[in-house]
Design an enzyme around this catalytic site. Structure first.
Site, PDB file in Angstrom:
ATOM      1  N   ARG A 184       0.871  -1.191   0.000  1.00 32.53           N
ATOM      2  CA  ARG A 184       0.000   0.000   0.000  1.00 32.53           C
ATOM      3  C   ARG A 184       0.896   1.226   0.000  1.00 32.53           C
ATOM      4  NH1 ARG A 184      -5.255   1.363   3.647  1.00 32.53           N
ATOM      5  NH2 ARG A 184      -6.076  -0.103   2.117  1.00 32.53           N
ATOM      6  N   HIS A 202      -7.498   0.637  -6.197  1.00 28.80           N
ATOM      7  CA  HIS A 202      -7.650  -0.221  -5.007  1.00 28.80           C
ATOM      8  C   HIS A 202      -8.278  -1.556  -5.453  1.00 28.80           C
ATOM      9  CE1 HIS A 202      -7.851  -1.449  -0.987  1.00 28.80           C
ATOM     10  NE2 HIS A 202      -8.774  -0.645  -0.486  1.00 28.80           N
ATOM     11  N   GLN A 243      -9.948  -4.278  -3.006  1.00 22.74           N
ATOM     12  CA  GLN A 243     -11.266  -3.879  -2.506  1.00 22.74           C
ATOM     13  C   GLN A 243     -12.355  -4.317  -3.479  1.00 22.74           C
ATOM     14  OE1 GLN A 243     -12.094  -2.068   0.462  1.00 22.74           O
ATOM     15  NE2 GLN A 243     -14.097  -2.809  -0.161  1.00 22.74           N
ATOM     16  N   ASP A 299     -17.665   6.224  -1.123  1.00 17.66           N
ATOM     17  CA  ASP A 299     -16.390   6.204  -0.407  1.00 17.66           C
ATOM     18  C   ASP A 299     -16.152   7.633   0.099  1.00 17.66           C
ATOM     19  OD1 ASP A 299     -13.804   5.606   0.504  1.00 17.66           O
ATOM     20  OD2 ASP A 299     -12.892   5.719  -1.488  1.00 17.66           O
ATOM     21  N   CYS A 326     -16.747   0.941   1.076  1.00 19.02           N
ATOM     22  CA  CYS A 326     -15.507   0.189   1.321  1.00 19.02           C
ATOM     23  C   CYS A 326     -14.975   0.385   2.734  1.00 19.02           C
ATOM     24  CB  CYS A 326     -14.449   0.575   0.298  1.00 19.02           C
ATOM     25  SG  CYS A 326     -14.110   2.337   0.244  1.00 19.02           S
ATOM     26  N   ARG A 378     -12.961  -9.234   2.331  1.00 20.90           N
ATOM     27  CA  ARG A 378     -11.568  -8.902   1.998  1.00 20.90           C
ATOM     28  C   ARG A 378     -10.680 -10.105   2.314  1.00 20.90           C
ATOM     29  NH1 ARG A 378     -10.091  -3.591   1.850  1.00 20.90           N
ATOM     30  NH2 ARG A 378      -8.233  -4.502   0.912  1.00 20.90           N
TER      31      ARG A 378
HETATM   32  N1   CP Z   1     -11.292  -0.488   2.770  1.00 17.27           N
HETATM   33  C1   CP Z   1      -9.997  -0.461   3.136  1.00 17.27           C
HETATM   34  O1   CP Z   1      -9.068  -0.694   2.335  1.00 17.27           O
HETATM   35  O2   CP Z   1      -9.802  -0.211   4.447  1.00 17.27           O
HETATM   36  P1   CP Z   1      -8.415   0.026   5.190  1.00 17.27           P
HETATM   37  O3   CP Z   1      -7.892   1.355   4.738  1.00 17.27           O
HETATM   38  O4   CP Z   1      -8.760  -0.004   6.650  1.00 17.27           O
HETATM   39  O5   CP Z   1      -7.464  -1.068   4.816  1.00 17.27           O
HETATM   40  N1  NVA Z   2     -10.355   6.357  -1.191  1.00 20.37           N
HETATM   41  C1  NVA Z   2      -9.968   5.929   0.132  1.00 20.37           C
HETATM   42  C2  NVA Z   2     -10.117   4.447   0.259  1.00 20.37           C
HETATM   43  C3  NVA Z   2      -9.817   3.918   1.631  1.00 20.37           C
HETATM   44  C4  NVA Z   2      -9.958   2.448   1.708  1.00 20.37           C
HETATM   45  C5  NVA Z   2      -8.525   6.354   0.398  1.00 20.37           C
HETATM   46  O1  NVA Z   2      -7.685   6.208  -0.490  1.00 20.37           O
HETATM   47  O2  NVA Z   2      -8.264   6.828   1.509  1.00 20.37           O
END
Ligand code: CP
Ligand code: NVA
Length: 302
Positions: A100, A127, A130, A222, A261, A289
């Site tokens: 990430r 992502h 997800q 989101d 999400c 997930r």
């Molecule tokens: N939805 C999601 O990716 O959550 P986190 O940021 O908690 O991993």
């Molecule tokens: N769009 C959000 C998704 C979190 C899972 C972010 O990038 O923070």
């Protein structure tokens, strides 16, 4: 040759459907797949995470492997060691990477120099893990994915970009509604349309949330402010009319699934009332997930 999962389009439609079906099977018996026995998987997180980190750590454990949680500040990356050398060093120890980070370009660079599969656990651009889990959730609830309509309402962010590409690749319709100036990435729209040419998916970008949710099978939202954008300009007033609330979802199909999400900012992108009405589904998404990613790891890492 190694396979990565940096983008939904790194898999074919058939592979995605296979991974979803195997994820559903793994959900019934969490220790039934031990294909990571003896393998060490690095989990590099340059941004915070609750769901992604926990589901990957627990998933690797359940599959008999060793998860190594690595924060940005704990490696020499934070002191300027370059991605090229980091990838080559990690290749000597690890059997797979889950990453990430901010820059999608940097993730792609790491995947060039790391000689085993790399999974995208979120970048500023995409992502995909997800959406893989969300497709499993939709399949469980509706019994189909192809041909459905998914409406994404909110910021044209990494999750919106991924929905567009997923629709194109798998063959379902995606309508994204954002305020003006917050549209999804042109690159993602282009890629979605390219795939949609083959699968027949309809891809729509609009500034009208009512138009997007019209007859939708899934209404998805989101946060308006993604990780890394916290210091940027105050956005809230630009998003007036883009809250997923009772009034908006009335325009969707009668048995609409409202999905998120997480994490959620209730009262902003989704009303508290709608969130609680669909909480079972939303937390099922979070649970999935684990199952979908285990299935993905079986496919890539074993
Ligand atoms: N939805 C999601 O990716 O959550 P986190 O940021 O908690 O991993
Ligand atoms: N769009 C959000 C998704 C979190 C899972 C972010 O990038 O923070």
């Amino acid at each position: 040759m190694k396979r990565d999962f940096l983008n939904v389009s790194d898999l074919t439609k058939e592979e995605i459907l296979h991974i979803i079906e195997y994820g559903i099977k793994l959900k019934k018996d969490r220790f039934s797949d031990r294909s990571l026995k003896g393998k060490s998987i690095g989990l590099i997180f340059m941004k915070p995470s609750t769901r992604t980190r926990l589901s990957f750590e627990v998933g690797v454990y359940q599959m008999g492997g060793q998860p190594l949680y690595i924060t940005g500040s704990s490696t020499q990356l934070s002191r300027g060691e370059d991605i090229k050398d980091t990838g080559r060093v990690m290749s000597r120890y690890l059997d797979g990477l889950v990453v990430r980070t901010y820059s999608h370009r940097e993730l792609e660079e790491l995947a060039v120099y790391f000689d085993k599969p790399v999974i995208n656990a979120l970048t500023d651009y995409l992502h995909p893990c997800q959406i893989l889990a969300d497709l499993q959730t939709i399949y469980e609830r509706l019994g189909r994915i192809e041909g459905i309509k998914v409406a994404f309402v909110g910021d044209g962010n990494n999750v919106a970009n991924t929905w567009l590409i997923a629709g194109g690749v798998v063959g379902f319709n995606v309508s994204v509604a954002t305020p003006e100036g917050y549209e999804p990435s042109g690159k993602a729209v282009y890629e979605a349309l390219k795939h949609a040419d083959k699968t027949g998916a309809q891809i729509q970008i609009t500034n009208n949330p009512v138009e997007a949710v019209k007859d939708a099978d899934v209404v998805y939202t989101d946060v308006w402010v993604s990780m890394g954008q916290e210091g940027e300009k105050e956005k809230k007033k630009d998003f007036e009319g883009f809250t997923v609330d009772e009034k908006l979802i009335k325009h969707a199909s009668k048995n609409v699934l409202v999905m998120h999400c997480l994490p959620a900012h209730k009262g902003e992108e989704i009303s508290e009332e709608v969130f609680e009405e669909y909480a079972d589904l939303i937390f099922e998404q979070a649970e999935n997930r684990l199952h979908a990613q285990k299935s993905l790891m079986n496919f890539l890492f074993k």
